[in-house]
Design an enzyme around this catalytic site. Structure first.
Site, mmCIF file in Angstrom:
data_model
loop_
_atom_site.group_PDB
_atom_site.id
_atom_site.type_symbol
_atom_site.label_atom_id
_atom_site.label_comp_id
_atom_site.label_asym_id
_atom_site.label_seq_id
_atom_site.Cartn_x
_atom_site.Cartn_y
_atom_site.Cartn_z
ATOM 1 N N TYR B 116 40.514 44.033 38.726
ATOM 2 C CA TYR B 116 39.978 42.894 37.976
ATOM 3 C C TYR B 116 41.020 42.399 36.988
ATOM 4 O O TYR B 116 41.711 43.194 36.345
ATOM 5 C CB TYR B 116 38.728 43.339 37.205
ATOM 6 C CG TYR B 116 38.224 42.339 36.196
ATOM 7 C CD1 TYR B 116 37.256 41.409 36.557
ATOM 8 C CD2 TYR B 116 38.718 42.316 34.888
ATOM 9 C CE1 TYR B 116 36.786 40.478 35.644
ATOM 10 C CE2 TYR B 116 38.250 41.388 33.972
ATOM 11 C CZ TYR B 116 37.280 40.469 34.354
ATOM 12 O OH TYR B 116 36.824 39.547 33.449
ATOM 13 N N GLU B 204 39.344 33.887 35.605
ATOM 14 C CA GLU B 204 38.923 35.241 35.952
ATOM 15 C C GLU B 204 39.130 35.481 37.438
ATOM 16 O O GLU B 204 38.686 34.678 38.260
ATOM 17 C CB GLU B 204 37.446 35.414 35.592
ATOM 18 C CG GLU B 204 36.933 36.824 35.798
ATOM 19 C CD GLU B 204 35.475 36.973 35.368
ATOM 20 O OE1 GLU B 204 35.173 37.878 34.588
ATOM 21 O OE2 GLU B 204 34.641 36.168 35.822
#
Lengths: 292, 394
Positions: B116, B204
């Site tokens: 991530y 993101e």
């Protein structure tokens, strides 16, 4: 005493030839602020509200001896206006402009940090020491001289708090609008330090809102360094996560910046909590009685 | 402002971030064709909505997920059929869900590890910051709460960008094999540059993956932008998809009002964001549910106030309206005249409670009192909240 501004503060307005800049320059003059000039590049030599207009901040400072500026420059050019004021070593830079890109502020803040200037805002109502000096857009008449220091991230909510204090018979030493943006020049902690040192400030009322961690940091600072009574209100208890409520700063993300977390930190620091916005003035009174 | 995943990936590709080939489609047939033309054994078929949590989200009334793998053109067609024009409910859409109008068919890839990363502006650091975690996949919010030490962060200067050493440091802490580091440097630097040059507020990538060839690829992309900076990004503005937004919020935006729809019954019209949030809090404290956040700003005129009322009333849940104005720059007389004017043109069918304070308040109250309207006036915040909550019970 008071903090940041008083009757000797000499103020210029950057963006004085704009409609909003001129309107509020006149408002400050009417309140009794020592406005000494204005700046708009290319309009040097003009006169607004009987005040001289200069092309650059440096020139305005040299001629008028200004030590404070209020900025009404439109958002695309406002970061540059702040940098110009900082380069001219103006002591107090108050940026009222709303809507400055956040990355512009990320570029501005390091320059402010390494300078002789203090930045308040952007996206703030300004600073007022009642009866002496008003720099910004707040309605002057709701204030009254006294001993409560007020600071907030929100404009009209500050007016509400000040009005409640005034009606309860508690005047204000200085009221500081910190601004509703994610990146601002001065934090609660910066202003808490000034209020703590100021003899005329006997108590401190702060209004925070959801988002970020400024209130939690302020609470930790109060616990360590502040001896005066403090009361606080947090706006946005009912706001749902992930929604931006007008202020770019007011958004809860990743479980951080919730009202509950902030209130807990404030309570833990011995700060009196206003449960509702109608209770801000009375919470301040309770805090003062408790410490007395 | 938000954009879709496939749009974000186009922007990232142009910025030098490795992304996979894909096609956005609007019918099951197009999905089947897209699968064929990509010429790979496996494709991901992904619902395009302005909300995350799609992988775990489900289409209303079925077991269809928002992201599924297709191994044939028929698969792709069937999955697209299950998504298109259906309502997808994810953790981020709320229970009402969002309609899927487009589907992204994207090549699969050889995944060794999922990770991530995200870029946002950190208030405490006063700068943008790259954060990353080995806990890739769907539950990063949980990671942030339970094991914050697994989330790494590197602040960077917007003009200098992320240093190559910072990218290597990140790669090292993430435990990425050294053979991948030169790709990691390129990947993280390109992401940070894209964030800055496009004035994003959030970028993101959940997840990005380490491939068998030791390269890094962005498998997902969620991008939101700083509305205040869009004046210098007309190209990004053109990516706005209004069908993904609340119609009333678009209307408010056009009128220069700040409006957020909520699920309660009491409409709120306030000046100033902080006071508006506080007013909602107060309504709730007195047992009501706010129907919206609405900030008319500092200098609203009659037209804006009228539009504000119409926006509030366009929400059929609204059973009463609370107006709370602390006149500073805005005079109470202006708002009072606007209220009377609006009540004439709109004709209120629900109770309207008005609390005025500040500049020219007495004159403002007189205007309301002498008007031929059924406006309920209130003194102070508590009185106002009490009256509006009572007006619904009555």
């Amino acid at each position: 005493m008071s903090i940041l501004v008083d009757r000797n503060t000499r103020v210029i307005c950057q963006g004085i030839t704009g409609k909003v800049g001129e309107f509020h320059t006149r408002g400050c003059l009417e309140y009794g602020t020592r406005m000494v000039g204005g700046v708009t590049p290319g309009k040097g030599g003009e006169t607004i509200a009987d005040l001289p207009v200069f092309n650059t901040v440096a020139e305005a400072r040299d001629v008028t001896g200004a030590n404070a500026t209020m900025i009404f420059v439109p958002p695309p050019f406002a970061a540059d206006a702040i940098l110009e004021a900082v380069a001219a070593e103006i002591e107090l830079v108050i940026a009222v402009t709303e809507g400055i890109p956040v990355l512009d502020m990320a570029r501005v803040l390091p320059a402010v940090e390494n300078s002789k200037s203090r930045l308040i805002g952007p996206n703030c109502p300004g600073v007022i020491t009642p009866g002496q000096c008003k720099i910004g857009i707040m309605p002057g008449y709701i204030h009254t001289p006294g001993n409560v220091g007020v600071m907030s991230r929100s404009g009209t909510l500050t007016y509400e708090a000040v009005w409640q204090l005034t009606q309860l018979g508690h005047g204000q030493s200085t009221c500081v609008g910190l601004g509703g943006d994610p990146l601002v020049g001065s934090s609660f902690i910066d202003i808490l330090a000034l209020f703590e040192q100021d003899d005329d400030t006997h108590a401190i009322l702060m209004m925070g809102e959801i988002g970020g961690s400024a209130e939690e940091e302020a609470a930790a600072y109060v616990k360590e360094h502040v001896t005066k009574p403090v009361a606080a209100f947090i706006a946005g208890r009912t706001a749902p996560p992930g929604k931006r409520m007008g202020h770019a700063g007011a958004i809860i993300s990743g479980g951080k910046g919730t009202a509950e977390a902030k209130l807990e930190a404030l309570r833990d620091a011995g700060i009196e909590i206003a449960e509702t916005p109608a209770d801000m003035g009375t919470a301040m009174v309770r805090a003062m009685q408790r410490k007395a | 402002m938000k954009i879709h995943e496939f749009q974000a990936k186009e922007l990232l590709r142009a910025a030098g971030v490795p992304v996979l080939k894909g096609k956005v489609v609007r019918t099951p047939e197009e999905a089947a064709n897209a699968f064929k033309s990509l010429g790979v054994p496996v494709c991901a078929v992904k619902a395009q909505i302005h909300a995350g949590g799609r992988g775990k989200g489900k289409v209303e009334g079925s077991e269809q997920r928002g992201v599924e793998l297709a191994k044939s053109a028929d698969d792709a067609s069937r999955i697209a059929q299950g998504l298109l024009n259906k309502t997808l409910v994810t953790i981020q859409t709320g229970p009402e869900g969002q309609i899927v109008r487009q589907v992204f068919v994207e090549s699969g890839c050889d995944i060794q590890q999922e990770l991530y990363c995200a870029i946002l502006v950190d208030r405490a650091a006063g700068s943008p910051v790259l954060i990353a975690s080995t806990a890739g996949g769907m539950d990063i919010e949980e990671v942030a709460v339970k094991t914050p030490e697994l989330i790494l962060s590197e602040p960077f200067d917007p003009d200098r960008g992320l240093g190559a050493y910072q990218a290597r440091l990140m790669a090292s802490k993430l435990g990425l094999p050294t053979a991948s580091w030169r790709y990691a440097v390129q990947f993280f630097q390109a992401l940070c540059n894209a964030f800055v040059s496009l004035d994003a507020s959030l970028l993101e990538i959940n997840p990005f993956v380490l491939t068998g060839e030791q390269t890094l690829v962005a498998l997902d992309a969620k991008m939101t932008f700083d509305d205040n900076a869009m004046f210098r990004h007309k190209d990004v503005l053109s990516l706005r998809d209004e069908s993904e937004e609340e119609p009333a919020e678009i209307r408010a935006d056009a009128a220069g009002l700040s409006y957020v729809k909520l699920n309660g019954e009491i409409g709120c019209l306030v000046n100033g964001a902080g006071l508006a949030m506080s007013t909602m809090d107060l309504v709730k404290f007195h047992g009501g549910e706010p129907a919206n956040f609405l900030d008319v700003g500092g200098g609203a005129n009659v037209e804006q106030v009228t539009e504000a009322f119409q926006i509030i009333l366009s929400d059929s849940n609204v059973k009463a309206i609370l107006v709370n104005i602390f006149g500073g720059i805005m005079r109470c007389t202006t708002i009072a005249n606007a209220l009377v004017e609006a009540s004439k043109t709109i004709g209120f069918t629900v109770p309207l409670v008005v609390r005025l304070e500040g500049t020219e308040v007495e004159e403002g109250k007189k205007i309301l009192a002498s008007s031929d309207t059924s406006i309920i006036t209130a003194d102070g915040l508590t009185d106002a909240a009490q009256k509006v909550v009572d007006s619904i019970k009555a």
